[in-house]
Structure formats: C-alpha cells, structure tokens
Design a protein around this motif. Structure first.
Motif, PDB file in Angstrom:
ATOM      1  N   ARG A  27     -39.304  11.595  64.653  1.00  0.00           N
ATOM      2  CA  ARG A  27     -38.596  10.751  64.490  1.00  0.00           C
ATOM      3  C   ARG A  27     -38.480   9.715  66.082  1.00  0.00           C
ATOM      4  O   ARG A  27     -38.529   8.509  66.145  1.00  0.00           O
ATOM      5  CB  ARG A  27     -36.989  11.134  64.273  1.00  0.00           C
ATOM      6  CG  ARG A  27     -36.183   9.980  64.145  1.00  0.00           C
ATOM      7  CD  ARG A  27     -34.809  10.357  63.817  1.00  0.00           C
ATOM      8  NE  ARG A  27     -33.951  11.106  64.719  1.00  0.00           N
ATOM      9  CZ  ARG A  27     -33.678  12.488  64.627  1.00  0.00           C
ATOM     10  NH1 ARG A  27     -34.248  13.010  63.581  1.00  0.00           N
ATOM     11  NH2 ARG A  27     -33.176  13.116  65.726  1.00  0.00           N
TER      12      ARG A  27
ATOM     13  N   GLY B   9     -36.573  11.907  56.224  1.00  0.00           N
ATOM     14  CA  GLY B   9     -35.655  11.687  55.187  1.00  0.00           C
ATOM     15  C   GLY B   9     -34.640  10.395  55.578  1.00  0.00           C
ATOM     16  O   GLY B   9     -35.105   9.486  56.283  1.00  0.00           O
ATOM     17  N   ASP B  10     -33.499  10.599  55.074  1.00  0.00           N
ATOM     18  CA  ASP B  10     -32.568   9.625  55.339  1.00  0.00           C
ATOM     19  C   ASP B  10     -32.085   9.342  56.811  1.00  0.00           C
ATOM     20  O   ASP B  10     -31.479   8.135  57.177  1.00  0.00           O
ATOM     21  CB  ASP B  10     -31.346   9.876  54.358  1.00  0.00           C
ATOM     22  CG  ASP B  10     -31.142   9.425  53.229  1.00  0.00           C
ATOM     23  OD1 ASP B  10     -32.437   8.853  52.727  1.00  0.00           O
ATOM     24  OD2 ASP B  10     -30.258   9.926  52.301  1.00  0.00           O
ATOM     25  N   GLU B  11     -32.354  10.098  57.681  1.00  0.00           N
ATOM     26  CA  GLU B  11     -32.041  10.037  59.241  1.00  0.00           C
ATOM     27  C   GLU B  11     -32.830   8.728  59.800  1.00  0.00           C
ATOM     28  O   GLU B  11     -32.529   8.211  60.638  1.00  0.00           O
ATOM     29  CB  GLU B  11     -32.389  11.195  59.981  1.00  0.00           C
ATOM     30  CG  GLU B  11     -33.654  11.388  60.307  1.00  0.00           C
ATOM     31  CD  GLU B  11     -34.468  12.477  59.044  1.00  0.00           C
ATOM     32  OE1 GLU B  11     -35.394  13.263  59.121  1.00  0.00           O
ATOM     33  OE2 GLU B  11     -33.772  12.370  57.785  1.00  0.00           O
TER      34      GLU B  11
ATOM     35  N   ARG C 175     -33.491   5.955  57.740  1.00  0.00           N
ATOM     36  CA  ARG C 175     -33.372   4.799  56.718  1.00  0.00           C
ATOM     37  C   ARG C 175     -33.522   3.551  57.468  1.00  0.00           C
ATOM     38  O   ARG C 175     -34.548   2.551  56.744  1.00  0.00           O
ATOM     39  CB  ARG C 175     -32.149   5.107  56.092  1.00  0.00           C
ATOM     40  CG  ARG C 175     -31.972   3.841  54.899  1.00  0.00           C
ATOM     41  CD  ARG C 175     -30.318   3.686  54.709  1.00  0.00           C
ATOM     42  NE  ARG C 175     -29.893   3.192  55.751  1.00  0.00           N
ATOM     43  CZ  ARG C 175     -29.877   2.000  56.411  1.00  0.00           C
ATOM     44  NH1 ARG C 175     -30.581   1.021  55.920  1.00  0.00           N
ATOM     45  NH2 ARG C 175     -29.139   1.828  57.389  1.00  0.00           N
ATOM     46  N   SER C 176     -32.682   3.382  58.192  1.00  0.00           N
ATOM     47  CA  SER C 176     -32.760   1.854  59.039  1.00  0.00           C
ATOM     48  C   SER C 176     -34.056   1.645  59.725  1.00  0.00           C
ATOM     49  O   SER C 176     -34.579   0.570  59.411  1.00  0.00           O
ATOM     50  CB  SER C 176     -31.719   1.742  59.849  1.00  0.00           C
ATOM     51  OG  SER C 176     -31.592   0.718  60.462  1.00  0.00           O
TER      52      SER C 176
ATOM     53  N   ARG D  79     -36.895   2.914  58.685  1.00  0.00           N
ATOM     54  CA  ARG D  79     -38.031   2.610  57.801  1.00  0.00           C
ATOM     55  C   ARG D  79     -37.919   1.295  57.078  1.00  0.00           C
ATOM     56  O   ARG D  79     -38.893   0.803  56.891  1.00  0.00           O
ATOM     57  CB  ARG D  79     -38.012   3.643  56.670  1.00  0.00           C
ATOM     58  CG  ARG D  79     -38.831   3.796  55.518  1.00  0.00           C
ATOM     59  CD  ARG D  79     -38.473   4.918  54.410  1.00  0.00           C
ATOM     60  NE  ARG D  79     -39.272   6.205  54.926  1.00  0.00           N
ATOM     61  CZ  ARG D  79     -38.497   7.408  55.224  1.00  0.00           C
ATOM     62  NH1 ARG D  79     -37.357   7.184  54.864  1.00  0.00           N
ATOM     63  NH2 ARG D  79     -39.256   8.377  55.795  1.00  0.00           N
ATOM     64  N   ALA D  80     -36.566   0.845  56.903  1.00  0.00           N
ATOM     65  CA  ALA D  80     -36.349  -0.398  56.243  1.00  0.00           C
ATOM     66  C   ALA D  80     -37.116  -1.601  57.083  1.00  0.00           C
ATOM     67  O   ALA D  80     -37.621  -2.411  56.629  1.00  0.00           O
ATOM     68  CB  ALA D  80     -35.028  -0.524  56.117  1.00  0.00           C
TER      69      ALA D  80
ATOM     70  N   GLN E 291     -35.643  -1.248  49.277  1.00  0.00           N
ATOM     71  CA  GLN E 291     -35.155   0.029  48.711  1.00  0.00           C
ATOM     72  C   GLN E 291     -34.154   0.738  49.912  1.00  0.00           C
ATOM     73  O   GLN E 291     -33.108   1.641  49.545  1.00  0.00           O
ATOM     74  CB  GLN E 291     -36.137   0.790  48.647  1.00  0.00           C
ATOM     75  CG  GLN E 291     -37.094   0.423  47.135  1.00  0.00           C
ATOM     76  CD  GLN E 291     -38.481   1.411  47.043  1.00  0.00           C
ATOM     77  OE1 GLN E 291     -38.199   2.603  47.053  1.00  0.00           O
ATOM     78  NE2 GLN E 291     -39.359   0.761  46.660  1.00  0.00           N
ATOM     79  N   TYR E 292     -34.469   0.259  51.170  1.00  0.00           N
ATOM     80  CA  TYR E 292     -33.592   0.971  52.236  1.00  0.00           C
ATOM     81  C   TYR E 292     -32.654  -0.014  53.046  1.00  0.00           C
ATOM     82  O   TYR E 292     -31.789   0.398  53.876  1.00  0.00           O
ATOM     83  CB  TYR E 292     -35.144   1.555  53.153  1.00  0.00           C
ATOM     84  CG  TYR E 292     -35.884   2.536  52.528  1.00  0.00           C
ATOM     85  CD1 TYR E 292     -35.425   3.892  52.479  1.00  0.00           C
ATOM     86  CD2 TYR E 292     -36.908   2.249  51.999  1.00  0.00           C
ATOM     87  CE1 TYR E 292     -36.012   4.755  51.793  1.00  0.00           C
ATOM     88  CE2 TYR E 292     -37.978   2.860  51.618  1.00  0.00           C
ATOM     89  CZ  TYR E 292     -37.357   4.240  51.131  1.00  0.00           C
ATOM     90  OH  TYR E 292     -38.294   5.355  50.678  1.00  0.00           O
TER      91      TYR E 292
ATOM     92  N   SER F  12     -29.620  -1.738  54.370  1.00  0.00           N
ATOM     93  CA  SER F  12     -28.205  -1.773  53.949  1.00  0.00           C
ATOM     94  C   SER F  12     -27.440  -3.061  53.537  1.00  0.00           C
ATOM     95  O   SER F  12     -28.413  -3.976  53.692  1.00  0.00           O
ATOM     96  CB  SER F  12     -27.720  -1.314  55.179  1.00  0.00           C
ATOM     97  OG  SER F  12     -26.051  -1.512  55.169  1.00  0.00           O
TER      98      SER F  12
ATOM     99  N   GLU G 159     -29.329  -6.247  58.781  1.00  0.00           N
ATOM    100  CA  GLU G 159     -30.056  -5.832  57.645  1.00  0.00           C
ATOM    101  C   GLU G 159     -29.868  -6.675  56.308  1.00  0.00           C
ATOM    102  O   GLU G 159     -30.908  -6.870  55.523  1.00  0.00           O
ATOM    103  CB  GLU G 159     -29.827  -4.261  57.222  1.00  0.00           C
ATOM    104  CG  GLU G 159     -30.285  -3.386  58.305  1.00  0.00           C
ATOM    105  CD  GLU G 159     -30.194  -1.773  58.109  1.00  0.00           C
ATOM    106  OE1 GLU G 159     -30.358  -1.551  56.999  1.00  0.00           O
ATOM    107  OE2 GLU G 159     -30.143  -1.028  58.976  1.00  0.00           O
TER     108      GLU G 159
END
Length: 299
Positions: free
Chosen positions: A13, A36-38, A40-41, A43-44, A58-59, A61, A67
């Motif tokens: 990460r 994973g979701d840790e 998310r931001s 990855r978006a 998809q990611y 917010s 975002e």
C-alpha cells in the motif's frame, strides 16, 4: 522490498501511495491488485488519472467533495449526462454550493443545455469565489460570447490566456515538489508561483517550508524572495527586515544585510541602515557597491 515480501500488504500500500505521489498511476494500479477497500480512494484516483472513468466510478465516493468532482468529470466524459447533472445538483445542495469548482460544473451543465446567460451568471460567481480558476474564467468568457456579450467575453478570454502561463508554472512547481518534497529550491519555486498568483498565505507557507530544508546558498535565495513578498506585497518592511537579519545570522551573507539596510534606508532610518551595511561590509570587505550605499546614506 515489495518484491521480497509480496504478502506484506502494508508495504505494498505504501508503494502504491508513493507511485501515485509521483504520478505513476498505472504502476500504482498494478500494486493495488491484491489489496482491498483500504486503498479504495487511492484506486479511484489512479483509475481517474489514467482515464479509465468507468472503473473510477466504481470506487469514487459520493461524500468527499474532491471525489464528487471527479465523479462529475468522469460522467461528463462518458456522456452520461443525466447522472452527471444529478451529481451536480447534489453537490450544489450540499455545504459546498459556493465552491468555485462546483459552480463551474453547474456552469458547464447550463452551457450544455443552451442557457448561456444563466451559465455566465454562475461562472461569474465561480470567478468571484476563485479568481485563479482557469476553468471558471474560460467558461465565463465562452458563456458571455454565446450569450451575445461578445466584447466582455473576449476581454475575459484575454484574462484567461494571460493567467494560463502562471497556472502552468504553478502546476510544474507542484509536480516538482511531488517528485522531491524536501528539495528547497522546488519549494521556493512553488512559493514564487503562488506569489505570482497573489496567493500570499500559500506562498509564505512554501517559503517557510523551503527554509526548513535549505542549505545556506538555497536558504539565502529563499529568504530574499520571502522578504520581497513581505515588503512589497504585505507592505510590512519591518517584518522583512526582521526576516533578513535573522536569516543573516543563520547563514551570514552580505546580500541579506544589504537588502535589510536598503529597507531601513527607505524608511529614513539612517543609523540602522549604516549598521546593517557595516555588517555586510565585514562579510565582503571593500565591496564597491556596499561602500557606495554607505556614502549615500551619510550624505
């Protein structure tokens, strides 16, 4: 280290974060595949920056304003205008309704549905909120021309063209800081770019950050620029003098004392100016320009 410890997700990460920091978005996405979701931001943002807007959506917010703005841009780029307009309306209904970026999105929406007069009014509010928004200025000029106010629109577009090189210098300075965040000249260049735009608080923050990392040669150049901001833009020569003297005590350099002396001379403080020129002369004996200043003040 990640190659040696591929199962260490915290390390992976961190590497992804560093890749994003230096604008290596494709590499960051590759590193994030097992995560994973840790992330998310992160990855978006990476999907958005590489132009994969469908994946970014998809990611991204719907609660974070930065975002949300990316969501609006992504939906617009994909031609999903009904969803885009709904996101704009939601953003305008929130507590960021007067954010220049949100107003610019609303202006774009109004232009898309052929309401240039309404768009011009919204873009004008965006420019009032952020006079350095290139998007808002460009949108205002375009809306004015489309609405028949051609002369004013052309004048606004001219302001936009004049602003663009300064925004480009700011973006280049920001990217340089991203690549080397503790490199003092990069931070000084960022401060200069912010000062050129009139954003004095941001400029001072960057000058102070540069001073923390600077070696003496870099420090002196940074201090002289910071002092110029204080004297010329803040109209506070005494604060500039204090900064120059303190800087000269940290890194003795005649230029700092000469500049401080010049400011004292401009304030008609004869003895203080002479004392500072004398300190400069000790560091550079027999310097003709310093001696000339001393004679001018004595006369």
């Amino acid at each position: 280290e990640v190659e040696r410890h591929p199962e260490d997700h915290a390390l992976r990460r961190q590497l992804a974060q560093f890749d994003v920091a230096v604008h290596r978005y494709a590499a960051a996405l590759e590193q994030m595949k097992p995560l994973g979701d840790e992330v998310r931001s992160l990855r978006a943002l990476a999907f958005f920056r590489v132009g994969d807007y469908a994946s970014a959506l998809q990611y991204l917010s719907k609660s974070d304003i930065d975002e949300v703005l990316m969501r609006i841009d992504a939906l617009e780029a994909l031609g999903r205008f009904a969803e885009c307009d709904a996101e704009v309306s939601a953003a305008r209904a929130g507590d960021r309704r007067d954010d220049a970026r949100v107003l610019a999105c609303e202006g774009r929406r109004l232009m898309r549905v052929s309401q240039p007069a309404e768009a011009a009014a919204v873009f004008r509010r965006a420019v009032d909120a952020d006079p350095w928004s290139g998007e808002a200025l460009f949108g205002l000029g375009r809306a004015l021309v489309a609405g028949g106010a051609r002369e004013e629109g052309v004048a606004v577009m001219k302001r936009h063209r004049e602003l663009l090189p300064r925004l480009d210098r700011l973006e280049f300075a920001r990217r340089s800081v991203d690549l080397a965040p503790t490199h003092a000249p990069n931070l000084t260049a960022l401060a200069d770019a912010e000062r050129e735009l009139g954003r004095l608080d941001r400029a001072e923050d960057a000058y102070r950050a540069a001073a923390q990392y600077a070696k003496c040669a870099e420090f002196v150049a940074n201090a002289l620029r910071h002092a110029r901001l204080l004297a010329e833009d803040r109209s506070d020569p005494q604060q500039a003098i204090d900064l120059l003297v303190a800087s000269g005590e940290r890194c003795p350099d005649p230029r700092l004392f000469v500049r401080a002396g010049d400011l004292q001379r401009d304030l008609s403080r004869r003895d203080e100016a002479l004392a500072l020129y004398a300190r400069a002369l000790k560091l550079r004996p027999d310097d003709a320009k310093i001696l000339e200043r001393i004679e001018q003040v004595k006369r």
